[in-house]
Motif scaffolding. Structure first.
Motif, PDB file in Angstrom:
ATOM      1  N   GLY A   6       0.793  -1.233   0.000  1.00 34.31           N
ATOM      2  CA  GLY A   6       0.000   0.000   0.000  1.00 34.31           C
ATOM      3  C   GLY A   6       0.823   1.280   0.000  1.00 34.31           C
ATOM      4  O   GLY A   6       0.345   2.341   0.414  1.00 34.31           O
ATOM      5  N   GLU A   7       2.065   1.200  -0.459  1.00 35.14           N
ATOM      6  CA  GLU A   7       2.919   2.405  -0.492  1.00 35.14           C
ATOM      7  C   GLU A   7       3.394   2.639  -1.927  1.00 35.14           C
ATOM      8  O   GLU A   7       3.756   1.689  -2.619  1.00 35.14           O
ATOM      9  N   THR A   8       3.414   3.889  -2.360  1.00 31.68           N
ATOM     10  CA  THR A   8       3.835   4.138  -3.739  1.00 31.68           C
ATOM     11  C   THR A   8       5.031   5.077  -3.786  1.00 31.68           C
ATOM     12  O   THR A   8       5.182   5.966  -2.936  1.00 31.68           O
ATOM     13  N   ALA A   9       5.872   4.845  -4.757  1.00 35.07           N
ATOM     14  CA  ALA A   9       7.005   5.738  -5.040  1.00 35.07           C
ATOM     15  C   ALA A   9       7.183   5.712  -6.559  1.00 35.07           C
ATOM     16  O   ALA A   9       7.253   4.633  -7.147  1.00 35.07           O
ATOM     17  N   PRO A  10       7.247   6.898  -7.199  1.00 35.81           N
ATOM     18  CA  PRO A  10       7.292   6.951  -8.674  1.00 35.81           C
ATOM     19  C   PRO A  10       8.654   6.547  -9.234  1.00 35.81           C
ATOM     20  O   PRO A  10       9.304   7.314  -9.928  1.00 35.81           O
ATOM     21  N   VAL A  11       9.067   5.306  -8.947  1.00 36.44           N
ATOM     22  CA  VAL A  11      10.394   4.853  -9.404  1.00 36.44           C
ATOM     23  C   VAL A  11      10.309   4.400 -10.851  1.00 36.44           C
ATOM     24  O   VAL A  11       9.285   3.864 -11.278  1.00 36.44           O
ATOM     25  N   PHE A  12      11.326   4.694 -11.615  1.00 31.83           N
ATOM     26  CA  PHE A  12      11.338   4.242 -13.018  1.00 31.83           C
ATOM     27  C   PHE A  12      12.739   3.803 -13.388  1.00 31.83           C
ATOM     28  O   PHE A  12      13.709   4.131 -12.707  1.00 31.83           O
ATOM     29  N   TYR A 102      15.308   5.069 -10.615  1.00 28.30           N
ATOM     30  CA  TYR A 102      15.413   6.509 -10.400  1.00 28.30           C
ATOM     31  C   TYR A 102      14.117   7.057  -9.826  1.00 28.30           C
ATOM     32  O   TYR A 102      13.032   6.526 -10.093  1.00 28.30           O
ATOM     33  N   LEU A 103      14.271   8.123  -9.042  1.00 26.75           N
ATOM     34  CA  LEU A 103      13.119   8.836  -8.480  1.00 26.75           C
ATOM     35  C   LEU A 103      13.237  10.302  -8.849  1.00 26.75           C
ATOM     36  O   LEU A 103      14.356  10.797  -9.044  1.00 26.75           O
ATOM     37  N   PRO A 104      12.105  11.031  -8.938  1.00 21.47           N
ATOM     38  CA  PRO A 104      12.150  12.414  -9.434  1.00 21.47           C
ATOM     39  C   PRO A 104      13.068  13.346  -8.650  1.00 21.47           C
ATOM     40  O   PRO A 104      13.644  14.264  -9.210  1.00 21.47           O
ATOM     41  N   ASP A 105      13.246  13.115  -7.357  1.00 20.67           N
ATOM     42  CA  ASP A 105      14.124  14.010  -6.591  1.00 20.67           C
ATOM     43  C   ASP A 105      15.552  13.469  -6.529  1.00 20.67           C
ATOM     44  O   ASP A 105      16.403  14.014  -5.826  1.00 20.67           O
ATOM     45  N   MET A 106      15.817  12.424  -7.296  1.00 19.30           N
ATOM     46  CA  MET A 106      17.162  11.878  -7.487  1.00 19.30           C
ATOM     47  C   MET A 106      17.818  11.406  -6.188  1.00 19.30           C
ATOM     48  O   MET A 106      19.055  11.375  -6.080  1.00 19.30           O
ATOM     49  N   ILE A 107      17.021  11.054  -5.182  1.00 19.53           N
ATOM     50  CA  ILE A 107      17.555  10.389  -3.989  1.00 19.53           C
ATOM     51  C   ILE A 107      16.713   9.142  -3.708  1.00 19.53           C
ATOM     52  O   ILE A 107      15.543   9.100  -4.085  1.00 19.53           O
ATOM     53  N   LEU A 114       5.615   2.817   6.166  1.00 12.61           N
ATOM     54  CA  LEU A 114       4.662   3.614   6.954  1.00 12.61           C
ATOM     55  C   LEU A 114       3.330   2.882   7.085  1.00 12.61           C
ATOM     56  O   LEU A 114       2.385   3.391   7.669  1.00 12.61           O
ATOM     57  N   THR A 115       3.268   1.650   6.507  1.00 15.43           N
ATOM     58  CA  THR A 115       2.022   0.863   6.594  1.00 15.43           C
ATOM     59  C   THR A 115       2.232  -0.468   7.297  1.00 15.43           C
ATOM     60  O   THR A 115       1.265  -1.024   7.827  1.00 15.43           O
ATOM     61  N   THR A 116       3.454  -0.985   7.288  1.00 16.08           N
ATOM     62  CA  THR A 116       3.677  -2.365   7.722  1.00 16.08           C
ATOM     63  C   THR A 116       4.841  -2.456   8.718  1.00 16.08           C
ATOM     64  O   THR A 116       5.981  -2.164   8.356  1.00 16.08           O
ATOM     65  N   GLY A 159       7.331   8.265   2.653  1.00 10.68           N
ATOM     66  CA  GLY A 159       6.193   9.158   2.894  1.00 10.68           C
ATOM     67  C   GLY A 159       6.258  10.433   2.066  1.00 10.68           C
ATOM     68  O   GLY A 159       5.241  11.077   1.819  1.00 10.68           O
ATOM     69  N   ARG A 160       7.431  10.801   1.571  1.00  7.84           N
ATOM     70  CA  ARG A 160       7.556  12.058   0.813  1.00  7.84           C
ATOM     71  C   ARG A 160       6.781  11.999  -0.495  1.00  7.84           C
ATOM     72  O   ARG A 160       6.507  13.036  -1.110  1.00  7.84           O
ATOM     73  N   PHE A 161       6.406  10.793  -0.906  1.00  9.09           N
ATOM     74  CA  PHE A 161       5.642  10.685  -2.168  1.00  9.09           C
ATOM     75  C   PHE A 161       4.139  10.645  -1.943  1.00  9.09           C
ATOM     76  O   PHE A 161       3.374  10.403  -2.887  1.00  9.09           O
ATOM     77  N   ARG A 162       3.719  10.902  -0.675  1.00  8.94           N
ATOM     78  CA  ARG A 162       2.269  10.965  -0.435  1.00  8.94           C
ATOM     79  C   ARG A 162       1.717  12.267  -1.012  1.00  8.94           C
ATOM     80  O   ARG A 162       0.555  12.344  -1.376  1.00  8.94           O
ATOM     81  N   SER A 163       2.591  13.286  -1.105  1.00  8.53           N
ATOM     82  CA  SER A 163       2.139  14.544  -1.751  1.00  8.53           C
ATOM     83  C   SER A 163       2.869  14.650  -3.089  1.00  8.53           C
ATOM     84  O   SER A 163       3.661  13.765  -3.444  1.00  8.53           O
ATOM     85  N   GLU A 164       2.667  15.723  -3.815  1.00  5.40           N
ATOM     86  CA  GLU A 164       3.245  15.917  -5.155  1.00  5.40           C
ATOM     87  C   GLU A 164       4.753  15.710  -5.076  1.00  5.40           C
ATOM     88  O   GLU A 164       5.433  16.279  -4.210  1.00  5.40           O
ATOM     89  N   ALA A 165       5.315  14.845  -5.915  1.00  8.96           N
ATOM     90  CA  ALA A 165       6.752  14.569  -5.877  1.00  8.96           C
ATOM     91  C   ALA A 165       7.552  15.821  -6.228  1.00  8.96           C
ATOM     92  O   ALA A 165       7.212  16.543  -7.163  1.00  8.96           O
ATOM     93  N   VAL A 166       8.600  16.061  -5.468  1.00 10.68           N
ATOM     94  CA  VAL A 166       9.523  17.162  -5.766  1.00 10.68           C
ATOM     95  C   VAL A 166      10.413  16.690  -6.905  1.00 10.68           C
ATOM     96  O   VAL A 166      10.961  15.599  -6.857  1.00 10.68           O
TER      97      VAL A 166
END
Ligand SMILES: Cc1cc2nc3c(=O)[nH]c(=O)nc-3n(C[C@H](O)[C@H](O)[C@H](O)COP(=O)(O)OP(=O)(O)OC[C@H]3O[C@@H](n4cnc5c(N)ncnc54)[C@H](O)[C@@H]3O)c2cc1C
Length: 176
Positions: A6-12, A102-107, A114-116, A159-166
């Motif tokens: 149940g956790e998301t991160a815009p990794v590509f 990779y993630l949009p904020d490059m870290i 935060l769920t499990t 948790g930083r990806f719960r709001s608009e990704a930086v």
């Protein structure tokens, strides 16, 4: 994997293109890196120059492929020739890449779920997992064994990806 909990991160997927030249006479011993990362190079004892450079290349994690388009090779060699003019006419004998997250904020994402309870994340190293791998391993082991780590990991929280990704400038430079 995080999505299963149940956790998301815009990794590509993307890949750092790598190149190696034919052997040339000794030119430099320390590794070279330009501030903007367009040239990362070192010369082997045999004389070959191993070169990496941003921007990264597209990668396909499903097909497990990270081809290096010839336009990237030409751009990398032009960048190298600006830094080491003596290499302007050297031949590239091999290119390769690989699949990196990779993630949009490059870290990366590093830290507890935060769920499990007792689930810990460490992924999306944006091209620098070798460098920070040992430190990440230490932090994870401290969290698992001692319940906490003295290293401040909030900037790496999923948790930083719960709001608009930086989106970092470096990301825009590379992927826009
Ligand atoms: C060409 C290239 C050059 C690089 N150069 C540098 C560099 O100079 N400096 C630097 O710091 N970083 C560099 N990196 C980045 C570095 O390789 C990565 O950041 C690092 O390997 C990421 O570590 P990881 O453990 O997250 O993932 P990985 O190293 O990809 O490890 C993931 C592991 O999980 C396994 N796996 C996958 N799916 C499953 C499954 N379902 N079940 C079990 N196991 C599974 C895979 O087989 C793999 O062994 C480079 C990467 C590439 C591709």
């Amino acid at each position: 994997m995080a999505a299963c909990f149940g956790e998301t991160a815009p990794v590509f997927a993307a890949g750092p293109p790598q190149f190696v030249t034919e052997p040339v006479p000794p030119l430099f011993t320390p590794s070279l890196q330009t501030i903007d990362g367009s040239v990362i190079a070192r010369q082997t004892e045999r004389g070959n120059v191993i070169l990496a450079g941003y921007p990264r290349t597209a990668a396909d994690a499903i097909a497990n492929r990270a081809p290096v388009p010839p336009v990237k090779t030409l751009a990398a060699m032009r960048a190298l020739a600006r830094v080491v003019p003596a290499l302007a006419h050297s031949h590239v004998i091999r290119v390769w890449s690989g699949i990196e997250g990779y993630l949009p904020d490059m870290i990366p994402v590093i830290g507890p779920s935060l769920t499990t309870p007792r689930l810990f994340h460490a992924f999306g190293f944006c091209g620098h997992g070798f460098q920070i791998g040992p430190g990440v391993g230490l932090c994870l082991s401290e969290m698992i064994i001692d319940g906490a780590t003295p290293t401040p990991l909030d900037p790496f929280s999923i948790g930083r990806f719960r709001s608009e990704a930086v989106v970092s400038d470096k990301f825009r430079q590379e992927f826009d």
